[in-house]
Structures are given as structure tokens and as C-alpha cells.
Design a protein around this motif. Structure first.
Motif, PDB file in Angstrom:
ATOM      1  N   SER A   1      27.994 -15.952 -16.782  1.00 30.34           N
ATOM      2  CA  SER A   1      29.080 -16.390 -17.907  1.00 30.34           C
ATOM      3  C   SER A   1      30.213 -17.031 -17.436  1.00 30.34           C
ATOM      4  CB  SER A   1      29.392 -15.470 -18.986  1.00 30.34           C
ATOM      5  OG  SER A   1      28.303 -15.235 -19.583  1.00 30.34           O
ATOM      6  N   VAL A   2      30.629 -16.310 -16.338  1.00 32.90           N
ATOM      7  CA  VAL A   2      31.929 -16.838 -15.572  1.00 32.90           C
ATOM      8  C   VAL A   2      31.594 -17.974 -14.670  1.00 32.90           C
ATOM      9  CG1 VAL A   2      33.437 -16.201 -13.521  1.00 32.90           C
ATOM     10  CG2 VAL A   2      33.150 -14.452 -15.467  1.00 32.90           C
ATOM     11  N   ILE A   3      30.461 -18.022 -14.138  1.00 35.03           N
ATOM     12  CA  ILE A   3      29.953 -19.077 -13.471  1.00 35.03           C
ATOM     13  C   ILE A   3      29.959 -20.403 -14.180  1.00 35.03           C
ATOM     14  CG2 ILE A   3      27.956 -20.147 -12.392  1.00 35.03           C
ATOM     15  CD1 ILE A   3      27.404 -17.524 -11.076  1.00 35.03           C
ATOM     16  N   ASP A   4      29.276 -19.985 -15.623  1.00 34.97           N
ATOM     17  CA  ASP A   4      29.395 -21.407 -16.477  1.00 34.97           C
ATOM     18  C   ASP A   4      30.918 -21.931 -16.710  1.00 34.97           C
ATOM     19  OD1 ASP A   4      26.932 -21.180 -16.589  1.00 34.97           O
ATOM     20  OD2 ASP A   4      26.775 -20.160 -18.637  1.00 34.97           O
ATOM     21  N   LEU A   5      31.749 -21.101 -16.643  1.00 38.52           N
ATOM     22  CA  LEU A   5      33.292 -21.391 -16.982  1.00 38.52           C
ATOM     23  C   LEU A   5      33.895 -21.982 -15.829  1.00 38.52           C
ATOM     24  CD1 LEU A   5      34.431 -18.488 -19.036  1.00 38.52           C
ATOM     25  CD2 LEU A   5      34.193 -20.524 -19.855  1.00 38.52           C
ATOM     26  N   ILE A   6      33.678 -21.452 -14.324  1.00 32.28           N
ATOM     27  CA  ILE A   6      34.298 -21.977 -13.507  1.00 32.28           C
ATOM     28  C   ILE A   6      33.394 -23.074 -12.554  1.00 32.28           C
ATOM     29  CG2 ILE A   6      36.229 -20.228 -13.418  1.00 32.28           C
ATOM     30  CD1 ILE A   6      34.469 -18.972 -11.146  1.00 32.28           C
ATOM     31  N   GLY A   7      32.119 -22.995 -12.674  1.00 33.39           N
ATOM     32  CA  GLY A   7      31.466 -23.964 -11.822  1.00 33.39           C
ATOM     33  C   GLY A   7      31.104 -23.543 -10.460  1.00 33.39           C
ATOM     34  N   THR A   8      31.171 -22.243 -10.191  1.00 31.69           N
ATOM     35  CA  THR A   8      30.996 -21.758  -8.922  1.00 31.69           C
ATOM     36  C   THR A   8      29.407 -21.008  -9.236  1.00 31.69           C
ATOM     37  OG1 THR A   8      32.977 -21.488  -8.238  1.00 31.69           O
ATOM     38  CG2 THR A   8      31.509 -20.215  -7.112  1.00 31.69           C
ATOM     39  N   THR A   9      28.504 -21.067  -8.226  1.00 29.80           N
ATOM     40  CA  THR A   9      27.142 -20.525  -8.229  1.00 29.80           C
ATOM     41  C   THR A   9      26.963 -19.163  -7.306  1.00 29.80           C
ATOM     42  OG1 THR A   9      26.152 -21.706  -6.696  1.00 29.80           O
ATOM     43  CG2 THR A   9      25.842 -22.469  -8.970  1.00 29.80           C
ATOM     44  N   GLY A  10      27.799 -19.131  -6.408  1.00 35.87           N
ATOM     45  CA  GLY A  10      28.110 -17.775  -5.478  1.00 35.87           C
ATOM     46  C   GLY A  10      27.081 -16.562  -5.618  1.00 35.87           C
ATOM     47  N   ALA A  11      27.097 -15.457  -6.245  1.00 38.29           N
ATOM     48  CA  ALA A  11      26.486 -14.240  -6.329  1.00 38.29           C
ATOM     49  C   ALA A  11      25.233 -14.581  -6.955  1.00 38.29           C
ATOM     50  CB  ALA A  11      27.174 -13.274  -6.944  1.00 38.29           C
ATOM     51  N   TYR A  12      24.978 -15.394  -7.924  1.00 34.44           N
ATOM     52  CA  TYR A  12      23.923 -15.463  -8.676  1.00 34.44           C
ATOM     53  C   TYR A  12      22.860 -16.342  -7.857  1.00 34.44           C
ATOM     54  CZ  TYR A  12      21.610 -15.201 -13.340  1.00 34.44           C
ATOM     55  OH  TYR A  12      20.923 -15.193 -14.512  1.00 34.44           O
ATOM     56  N   SER A  13      23.232 -17.345  -7.219  1.00 33.66           N
ATOM     57  CA  SER A  13      22.533 -18.177  -6.471  1.00 33.66           C
ATOM     58  C   SER A  13      22.170 -17.450  -5.182  1.00 33.66           C
ATOM     59  CB  SER A  13      23.442 -19.434  -5.850  1.00 33.66           C
ATOM     60  OG  SER A  13      22.533 -20.302  -5.075  1.00 33.66           O
ATOM     61  N   ASP A  14      22.916 -16.640  -4.680  1.00 33.42           N
ATOM     62  CA  ASP A  14      22.447 -15.703  -3.584  1.00 33.42           C
ATOM     63  C   ASP A  14      21.522 -14.742  -3.904  1.00 33.42           C
ATOM     64  OD1 ASP A  14      24.456 -17.120  -1.899  1.00 33.42           O
ATOM     65  OD2 ASP A  14      26.029 -15.255  -2.131  1.00 33.42           O
ATOM     66  N   LYS A  15      21.419 -14.486  -4.923  1.00 25.70           N
ATOM     67  CA  LYS A  15      20.488 -13.334  -5.403  1.00 25.70           C
ATOM     68  C   LYS A  15      19.220 -14.184  -5.543  1.00 25.70           C
ATOM     69  CE  LYS A  15      19.355  -9.306  -6.980  1.00 25.70           C
ATOM     70  NZ  LYS A  15      19.371  -8.095  -6.018  1.00 25.70           N
ATOM     71  N   LEU A  16      19.347 -15.258  -6.151  1.00 29.61           N
ATOM     72  CA  LEU A  16      18.102 -16.123  -6.243  1.00 29.61           C
ATOM     73  C   LEU A  16      17.249 -16.416  -4.987  1.00 29.61           C
ATOM     74  CD1 LEU A  16      18.785 -18.638  -9.318  1.00 29.61           C
ATOM     75  CD2 LEU A  16      16.970 -16.491  -9.329  1.00 29.61           C
ATOM     76  N   LYS A  17      18.163 -16.875  -4.205  1.00 30.79           N
ATOM     77  CA  LYS A  17      17.638 -17.070  -2.610  1.00 30.79           C
ATOM     78  C   LYS A  17      16.954 -15.891  -1.876  1.00 30.79           C
ATOM     79  CE  LYS A  17      21.101 -20.579  -1.655  1.00 30.79           C
ATOM     80  NZ  LYS A  17      22.198 -20.890  -0.716  1.00 30.79           N
ATOM     81  N   GLU A  18      17.520 -14.576  -2.176  1.00 28.03           N
ATOM     82  CA  GLU A  18      17.268 -13.436  -1.686  1.00 28.03           C
ATOM     83  C   GLU A  18      15.588 -13.159  -2.329  1.00 28.03           C
ATOM     84  OE1 GLU A  18      18.122  -8.573  -2.069  1.00 28.03           O
ATOM     85  OE2 GLU A  18      19.695 -10.002  -2.160  1.00 28.03           O
ATOM     86  N   ILE A  19      15.683 -13.461  -3.560  1.00 29.10           N
ATOM     87  CA  ILE A  19      14.420 -13.265  -4.302  1.00 29.10           C
ATOM     88  C   ILE A  19      13.319 -14.163  -3.817  1.00 29.10           C
ATOM     89  CG2 ILE A  19      13.037 -13.156  -6.509  1.00 29.10           C
ATOM     90  CD1 ILE A  19      15.848 -12.412  -7.828  1.00 29.10           C
ATOM     91  N   LYS A  20      13.705 -15.226  -3.498  1.00 29.54           N
ATOM     92  CA  LYS A  20      12.816 -16.192  -3.100  1.00 29.54           C
ATOM     93  C   LYS A  20      12.204 -15.833  -1.632  1.00 29.54           C
ATOM     94  CE  LYS A  20      14.004 -19.976  -1.211  1.00 29.54           C
ATOM     95  NZ  LYS A  20      14.574 -21.090  -0.562  1.00 29.54           N
TER      96      LYS A  20
END
Length: 87
Positions: A19-38
């Protein structure tokens, strides 16, 4: 065809982070988690191919989807093949 998949829970803090990412436009931790899973799923797929004596995977397809309120399924499938040298 071989398939590797992983289901993980995003948890309440990840949902808040999204939700915070949606507000500030940063993908940080969420993107990192998806990369780790991939990477984990891809490593498993490669391991399965090697066990079948393959040295390549063709026609690979990666997908992810949200399951329920807080689960993510990441899946990669492909066809293991043995590519031989003509020499």
C-alpha cells in the motif's frame, strides 16, 4: 515438461508495504521478495532438468498469481532437452 512452483504468504506487513509502495511509487522490498521467489523456483526447475540429463530448457513460461488475500503462487514450466554437439 517439468514444472516448479512455490506458494508464499505475503503477510500483513507486506500488504501494508504494498500500500505504501502504491502511494510513493517505490517497489523495494516487494520487488526483492518476488525476485527471491523467482530465483528459488528457477533453481528447482534447473535441478529437475539436470536430474533428467537435460542441458537446456526450452519453451519456458513463468507465471505468478495472487491466491486468496495474502498468498502468491509463482510457477515456471518448460521442456527439458539434451542439446548435443555435432563434432
Amino acid at each position: 515438461m517439468i514444472v516448479s512452483e512455490l506458494v508464499i504468504g505475503t503477510g500483513i506487513f507486506s500488504e501494508l508495504g504494498a500500500s505504501v509502495i502504491d502511494l510513493i511509487g517505490t517497489t523495494g522490498a516487494y520487488s526483492d521478495k518476488l525476485k527471491e521467489i523467482k530465483n528459488k523456483v528457477m533453481d528447482d526447475l534447473i535441478h529437475k532438468a539436470v536430474k533428467l540429463a537435460a542441458n537446456a530448457i526450452v519453451g519456458a513460461d513463468a507465471e505468478y498469481m495472487k491466491i486468496g488475500g495474502n498468498m502468491i503462487l509463482f510457477s515456471i514450466s518448460g521442456t527439458p532437452v539434451l542439446i548435443e554437439d555435432d563434432n
